[in-house]
Design a protein around this motif. Structure first.
Motif, short mmCIF file in Angstrom:
data_model
loop_
_atom_site.label_atom_id
_atom_site.label_comp_id
_atom_site.label_asym_id
_atom_site.label_seq_id
_atom_site.Cartn_x
_atom_site.Cartn_y
_atom_site.Cartn_z
N PRO A 1 6.84 -24.45 -10.63
CA PRO A 1 5.99 -24.54 -11.82
C PRO A 1 6.47 -23.63 -12.96
CG PRO A 1 4.66 -24.17 -9.87
CD PRO A 1 6.08 -24.06 -9.45
N ILE A 2 6.83 -22.41 -12.58
CA ILE A 2 7.27 -21.46 -13.59
C ILE A 2 8.56 -21.95 -14.24
CG2 ILE A 2 8.04 -19.09 -13.94
CD1 ILE A 2 6.14 -18.24 -11.76
N ILE A 3 9.49 -22.43 -13.37
CA ILE A 3 10.76 -22.91 -13.90
C ILE A 3 10.53 -24.11 -14.81
CG2 ILE A 3 12.98 -23.94 -13.24
CD1 ILE A 3 12.75 -22.30 -10.64
N THR A 4 9.64 -25.02 -14.37
CA THR A 4 9.39 -26.21 -15.18
C THR A 4 8.90 -25.84 -16.57
OG1 THR A 4 8.60 -27.16 -13.13
CG2 THR A 4 8.31 -28.47 -15.12
N ILE A 5 7.96 -24.92 -16.62
CA ILE A 5 7.40 -24.55 -17.92
C ILE A 5 8.49 -23.92 -18.78
CG2 ILE A 5 5.76 -23.01 -19.07
CD1 ILE A 5 4.47 -25.45 -17.92
N THR B 1 10.74 -26.63 -19.99
CA THR B 1 10.08 -27.42 -21.03
C THR B 1 10.09 -26.69 -22.36
OG1 THR B 1 8.59 -28.07 -19.27
CG2 THR B 1 8.05 -28.83 -21.46
N ALA B 2 9.87 -25.39 -22.31
CA ALA B 2 9.91 -24.62 -23.55
C ALA B 2 11.27 -24.78 -24.22
CB ALA B 2 9.61 -23.15 -23.26
N VAL B 3 12.33 -24.67 -23.42
CA VAL B 3 13.67 -24.84 -23.99
C VAL B 3 13.85 -26.25 -24.54
CG1 VAL B 3 16.13 -24.83 -23.43
CG2 VAL B 3 14.62 -23.11 -22.44
N ALA B 4 13.31 -27.24 -23.78
CA ALA B 4 13.45 -28.63 -24.22
C ALA B 4 12.76 -28.84 -25.56
CB ALA B 4 12.87 -29.56 -23.16
N VAL B 5 11.56 -28.28 -25.69
CA VAL B 5 10.83 -28.42 -26.97
C VAL B 5 11.65 -27.80 -28.09
CG1 VAL B 5 8.78 -27.74 -28.24
CG2 VAL B 5 8.57 -28.52 -25.89
N MET B 6 12.23 -26.65 -27.80
CA MET B 6 13.02 -25.94 -28.80
C MET B 6 14.20 -26.80 -29.24
SD MET B 6 13.67 -21.94 -28.64
CE MET B 6 14.30 -21.96 -27.00
N ALA C 1 5.85 -31.19 -24.48
CA ALA C 1 5.11 -30.09 -23.86
C ALA C 1 4.12 -30.63 -22.84
CB ALA C 1 4.38 -29.28 -24.93
N ALA C 2 3.42 -31.72 -23.23
CA ALA C 2 2.41 -32.27 -22.32
C ALA C 2 3.07 -32.78 -21.04
CB ALA C 2 1.65 -33.40 -23.00
N VAL C 3 4.20 -33.48 -21.19
CA VAL C 3 4.89 -33.98 -20.01
C VAL C 3 5.31 -32.82 -19.12
CG1 VAL C 3 6.98 -35.14 -19.21
CG2 VAL C 3 5.65 -36.11 -21.10
N GLY C 4 5.83 -31.76 -19.75
CA GLY C 4 6.26 -30.60 -18.98
C GLY C 4 5.12 -30.00 -18.18
N ILE C 5 3.95 -29.89 -18.83
CA ILE C 5 2.82 -29.27 -18.12
C ILE C 5 2.38 -30.15 -16.96
CG2 ILE C 5 0.42 -28.55 -18.35
CD1 ILE C 5 1.00 -27.73 -21.19
N VAL C 6 2.39 -31.48 -17.21
CA VAL C 6 1.98 -32.39 -16.13
C VAL C 6 2.95 -32.29 -14.96
CG1 VAL C 6 1.66 -34.80 -15.50
CG2 VAL C 6 0.76 -33.96 -17.66
N ILE C 7 4.26 -32.21 -15.26
CA ILE C 7 5.23 -32.07 -14.17
C ILE C 7 4.98 -30.76 -13.42
CG2 ILE C 7 7.68 -31.78 -13.62
CD1 ILE C 7 8.31 -33.59 -15.96
N ALA C 8 4.74 -29.70 -14.19
CA ALA C 8 4.49 -28.41 -13.53
C ALA C 8 3.28 -28.51 -12.62
CB ALA C 8 4.27 -27.33 -14.58
N LEU C 9 2.23 -29.22 -13.08
CA LEU C 9 1.03 -29.39 -12.25
C LEU C 9 1.36 -30.14 -10.97
CD1 LEU C 9 -1.84 -30.20 -14.77
CD2 LEU C 9 -1.83 -28.40 -13.05
N SER C 10 2.23 -31.17 -11.09
CA SER C 10 2.53 -31.92 -9.89
C SER C 10 3.41 -31.13 -8.94
CB SER C 10 3.17 -33.26 -10.24
OG SER C 10 4.30 -33.03 -11.05
N THR C 11 4.27 -30.25 -9.48
CA THR C 11 5.05 -29.40 -8.56
C THR C 11 4.14 -28.44 -7.81
OG1 THR C 11 5.46 -27.82 -10.32
CG2 THR C 11 7.18 -29.45 -9.93
N LEU C 12 3.00 -28.10 -8.43
CA LEU C 12 2.05 -27.25 -7.71
C LEU C 12 1.60 -27.93 -6.43
CD1 LEU C 12 -0.42 -25.92 -10.40
CD2 LEU C 12 1.25 -24.63 -9.13
N LEU D 1 -4.72 -22.44 -15.07
CA LEU D 1 -4.12 -22.10 -16.36
C LEU D 1 -3.43 -23.31 -16.96
CD1 LEU D 1 -2.52 -18.60 -15.70
CD2 LEU D 1 -4.77 -19.14 -16.56
N LEU D 2 -2.69 -24.05 -16.13
CA LEU D 2 -1.95 -25.20 -16.66
C LEU D 2 -2.92 -26.26 -17.18
CD1 LEU D 2 0.90 -25.51 -14.03
CD2 LEU D 2 1.15 -24.91 -16.43
N SER D 3 -4.01 -26.52 -16.43
CA SER D 3 -4.97 -27.52 -16.91
C SER D 3 -5.60 -27.05 -18.20
CB SER D 3 -6.06 -27.76 -15.87
OG SER D 3 -5.51 -27.80 -14.61
#
Lengths: 494, 480
Positions: free
Chosen positions: B11-15, B18-23, B39-50, B78-80
């Motif tokens: 999850p941490i890596i995904t976020i 994603t930050a780098v991707a947005v940049m 950003a939304a896709v990144g957060i959803v992926i992070a949630l699913s990795t949880l 936090l992610l939600s």
């Protein structure tokens, strides 16, 4: 299965009323009438069962159990005995009255109004049925919120302050009760190792005397704020005066009874010893309420405020009766609950009818109404004498039994409280005198009682006379419960 | 690093990725919708990795981060929360002038800080997480550059946050000087090996509390709260009130439990005073407000006080109980607060922030659904049944009664009474009669959907909390 339906029908009806406002502004009140009719029909069934309750069997004749939050042993547990049956009947009867008196009075946002009215009734029925303490608290709070909306949206000129005062008084006191409930459950857990909010489980919790006293006080305050008892009564005159007529009817007729019901059902059975020791104080407060509120009623110039204070006075009798804890006084309390529900609601309906016609509640602005409104005036006189305790009507029966039962417990207090038999005629007659006699003030022609008002007030007249002439029918329904509760607390005291 | 650790850190890596991707996305093409989308896709992926990570038992991923059920639960929370705030941000900023594309980026980095914080089991990750979170927040608060209020709020937050970090570092230094350990369990080992209380550790912990008190806006460290809440854009306020506070509280609780700081009873006395002051101070000051955002700011101070009551009860009751109570309360608080600020954000236009109470006059008749949502949120904040807030309050009462904190319970009851007054005042204003029929609301589909979900969750957890209670109970086993 009938018990959850009693609550569900009202809730569903409430939502139906809300949404029906979309296609017609007058649809909600018809939906409300239909809902209440269904509810009344549902009540026939338990009465059929109630007939067969005798001294040998348990007083509980209907039961519903469903799991809810197993983590804490909280369940959706409803049960019905004679007492709850009587009070639910009163609730439904006065529900009709509330709808009837809101028929033309409420013009704006009728859908939301009738939703709140029915939700409030659903909460009240829930309070009378719940035998899980968490569920009880849940319904206890649930009935307050719609009432808050009724007062704050459709009330009179000072509605906002009155509504907030009402909400805060009841909410803070009920948090004390929540604390007491939780502590009781934790103590029960410590001694048995089981979390349970079930009334029947908690009945037999063994408590240290001083702990029991504090817990009892938590419940007692919550219920006597609702009852209300002097000195916790200050929210009531404001809320009753500012509420729309339908709201006043429910408040005075039904909601105050939840406080009395709570004392009967929870405070004394759960903490018999502590309640026994506390009884002199509670009875003194009851007597003070009776006299003080009667005097305050006499001093009012606002018709609804006067009626509100008479409620406090009558509720003092109930407190007196409940804490006497003998069969006679308890029976008297139950009769008083019903009789006061009828007479106070009727008086509030009349006050509402007058306000609709005259646009005032000040008795100084009324005067000489009798020639203009002969029929309404006669009805007012009837309910005024009912409320002052004329023999032959319901209130007399209740007060008589309470005084007789309490006399054997505390002679001095009862003698003092009986002085209200002088004060009550004074406030009841001053109301008639100020509003209906005297020189007629100039009014445009007023329309007397209409058909709808005849029907509803006439029904209440019949109910009041019936309660006064043959209270035995009611006593038969409630006696198994009261006997059982007294027996339980006797066992505990030994 | 083995695969288990990698999954745990996913999850941490995904976020971070994603930050780098947005940049990079911004570098290629400036488009607000695109940034929010990534950003939304990144957060959803992070949630699913949880979800994947939760199948493993507790994993110590590096020395700094511990991924167990507790941290996974808070990461999900936090992610939600972050996702909901992102949705509100989208509707709030889409019509506004200026370059808004970096906003999702900053939200992501703030979330990253939060994730590190709830997973940290070491002073280093504690501090790094907190700083990533705070630094992102300075910029987020001051994001509407051409207005003075947000800038003022950002500067205020920057200065006070800097001060609180200094306190925090000093506290850590004191504890390190005594124990020679930076790892939580190392400190815990030191604590249990000594019988008497060490003054150095005590003052160190007190300083840490001061630092965290700033972040949690507890009285007397609350002075920045109303100004920052008022100045920041409404969705960002929601973020500060929930994600930032929730992460810090989760960390505080873990620190106290794993280092056995509950044995230091003087600390609990200090906490009790802080909690009492926060409850009474927050509620009393909220009574005076006519600005909804300031009002909610003071109410959030009071709510942190309630939460602290359950926390303090940990001195007497099992830590599992405390974790359960705090987690449920925080979850209810997240739903409610994000929902309440969400309504404020939906009502705000690029010209005016809907923070004055007059904006809400007659809202019931103009926008009934929005008003009903807001009413439910306020009733939940007040702890009225049918809402998750009531069950939360029930937890606070239960744990405090079990811990025999009668004085604090009295404060909670008094505070609830006061609180009811100002929550009801908003409801009254919303139900006032105004002329004019319902207006056609602007089309904020994303916000509307999020508000609908939040309301449903609020009522669901309020009426039938059984399922959630089971989940939270299994989380609390992690902190046995």
């Amino acid at each position: 299965m009938i018990l959850p339906m009693l609550i569900g029908v009202l809730l569903l009806g409430g939502f139906a009323a809300w949404f029906s406002a979309r296609w017609s502004p007058i649809a909600p009140r018809w939906v409300a009438i239909v809902t209440l009719t269904v509810e009344a029909l549902l009540l026939v069934l338990p009465y059929a069962v109630a007939e067969h309750v005798d001294d040998l069997s348990s007083a509980w004749f209907a039961d519903f159990y469903g799991p809810w939050i197993p983590r804490f042993g909280i369940s959706f547990h409803l049960a019905m005995d004679g007492l709850s049956l009587l009070l639910i009947t009163l609730t439904v009867l006065l529900g009709f009255m509330a709808v009837s008196s809101s028929w033309t009075e409420i013009k704006d946002r009728q859908g939301f109004f009738f939703f709140n009215l029915l939700a409030c009734l659903a909460g009240t029925v829930g309070v009378f049925l719940a035998v899980d303490l968490f569920l009880f608290f849940f319904f206890w709070e649930l009935m307050i919120t719609p009432m808050y909306f009724l007062i704050s949206i459709w009330g009179h000129e000072n509605r906002t302050d009155a509504a907030i005062k009402f909400f805060i008084f009841t909410q803070v006191s009920s948090l004390l009760m929540l604390l007491a409930i939780i502590t009781l459950v934790l103590l029960h857990y410590n001694s048995t190792g089981i979390y349970s909010f079930d009334y029947f489980e908690l009945l037999n919790t063994v408590l240290e005397p001083h702990v029991a006293f504090w817990l009892m006080l938590g419940f007692f305050i919550a219920f006597t704020v609702k009852l209300p008892m002097v000195p916790f009564h200050t929210w009531l005159p404001d809320a009753h005066t500012q509420a729309p007529t339908g709201g006043s009817v429910i408040l005075a007729g039904v909601m105050l009874k939840t406080g009395a019901y709570g004392l009967l059902r929870f405070v004394i059975p759960l903490f018999p010893d502590a309640a026994h020791q506390f009884a002199p104080i509670a009875m003194t407060l009851g007597a003070v309420s009776v006299l003080y509120a009667a005097m305050m009623a006499f001093a009012q110039s606002d018709l609804k405020r006067l009626i509100a204070y008479t409620s406090v006075s009558h509720m003092g009798f109930i407190l007196l009766g409940v804490f006497s804890w003998n069969l006679l006084a308890l029976q008297g309390s139950v009769i008083t609950m019903l009789a006061h529900g009828i007479s106070a609601s009727a008086l509030f309906m009349i006050a509402g009818a007058l306000q609709e016609r005259l646009h005032t509640r000040e008795m100084g602005n009324m005067g000489g109404l009798w020639p203009a409104l002969p029929r309404l005036s006669a009805l007012t006189l009837f309910f005024a004498v009912a409320s002052l305790g004329l023999p032959g009507l319901g209130n007399f029966m209740g007060e008589f039994l309470v005084l007789q039962g309490a006399f054997s417990v505390n002679m001095l207090l009862v003698s003092v409280a009986a002085l209200v038999l002088i004060l009550a005629p004074v406030y009841a007659l001053i109301m008639i005198q100020k509003a209906f006699y005297g020189p007629p003030s100039q009014h445009s022609p007023l329309s007397d009682v209409g058909r709808r008002e005849w029907a509803s007030l006439g029904l209440l007249v019949l109910a009041s006379v019936w309660l006064g002439l043959s209270p035995q029918a009611v006593l038969d329904v409630s006696v198994p419960v009261l006997k059982q509760e007294m027996q339980n607390s006797m066992v505990m005291e030994r | 690093m083995n695969s288990n650790q990698l999954i745990a850190l996913a999850p941490i890596i995904t976020i971070a990725v994603t930050a780098v991707a947005v940049m990079l996305g911004i570098a290629v093409r400036r488009n607000f919708i695109l940034s929010c989308g990534i950003a939304a896709v990144g957060i959803v992926i992070a949630l699913s990795t949880l979800g994947i990570a939760s199948r493993e038992s507790a994993v110590r991923a590096t020395l700094l981060i511990l991924v167990d059920a507790y941290s996974l639960f808070y990461m999900a929370l936090l992610l939600s929360g972050g996702l909901a705030v992102l949705g509100f941000c989208y509707d709030y900023f889409k019509e506004r002038e200026g370059e808004n594309e970096e906003l999702p980026l900053l939200l992501l980095t703030a979330l990253l800080g939060g994730l590190v914080l709830v997973g940290s089991s070491h002073f280093a990750s504690f501090f790094i997480g907190l700083e990533i979170l705070s630094i992102s927040l300075f910029v987020l608060i001051g994001y509407p550059l051409n207005q003075s209020r947000p800038l003022e709020a950002a500067i205020k937050y920057l200065v006070l946050s800097g001060v609180s970090s200094a306190f925090l570092l000093m506290g850590m230094a004191l504890i390190y000087s005594q124990c020679g350990e930076l790892h939580f369990s190392g400190i815990g080992g030191y604590m249990t090996s000594r019988d008497n209380i060490s003054a150095m550790v005590l003052s160190g912990t007190l300083l840490i509390m001061v630092g965290l008190g700033f972040k949690l806006s507890l009285v007397p460290f609350h002075l920045w709260t109303p100004d920052v809440y008022e100045g920041a854009p409404a969705p960002v306020t929601a973020f500060i009130a929930t994600v930032s506070k929730g992460a810090v509280f989760a960390l505080l609780l873990r620190y106290f439990i794993t280092t056995y700081s509950y044995d230091y009873t003087p600390l609990l006395t200090v906490f009790s005073v802080i909690a009492g002051l926060s409850i009474l101070g927050g509620n009393l000051l909220a009574l005076l407000q006519t600005n909804v955002k300031r009002l909610l700011a003071y109410s959030s101070i009071a709510h942190m006080g309630y939460l602290l009551v359950a926390f303090i009860a940990g001195g007497r009751i099992s830590s599992m109980w405390v974790v359960e109570s705090v987690s449920f309360y925080l979850l209810a608080y997240f739903i409610t607060t994000i929902g309440a600020f969400g309504v404020v954000s939906v009502l705000s236009t690029p010209q005016t922030e809907a923070d004055d109470i007059s904006c809400y006059r007659g809202l019931f008749w103009r926008r009934p659904w929005l008003a009903a949502t807001f009413t439910l949120m306020l009733l939940s904040l007040a702890g009225i049944p049918l809402t998750a807030g009531f069950i939360g309050k029930f937890y606070i009462f239960t744990s405090a009664a079990d811990g025999r904190l009668w004085g604090l319970l009295l404060a909670v009851i008094v505070g609830s009474g006061l609180g009811l007054y100002y929550y009801l005042r908003i409801i009254v204003v919303m139900s006032m009669n105004v002329d004019g029929a319902a207006i056609k609301p602007p089309q904020d589909w994303v916000s509307t959907a999020i508000l609908a979900v939040l309301t449903m969750l609020l009522v669901w957890f309020g009426i039938y909390p059984g399922l959630l209670v089971n989940v939270i109970q299994s989380v609390s086993y992690a902190m046995e």
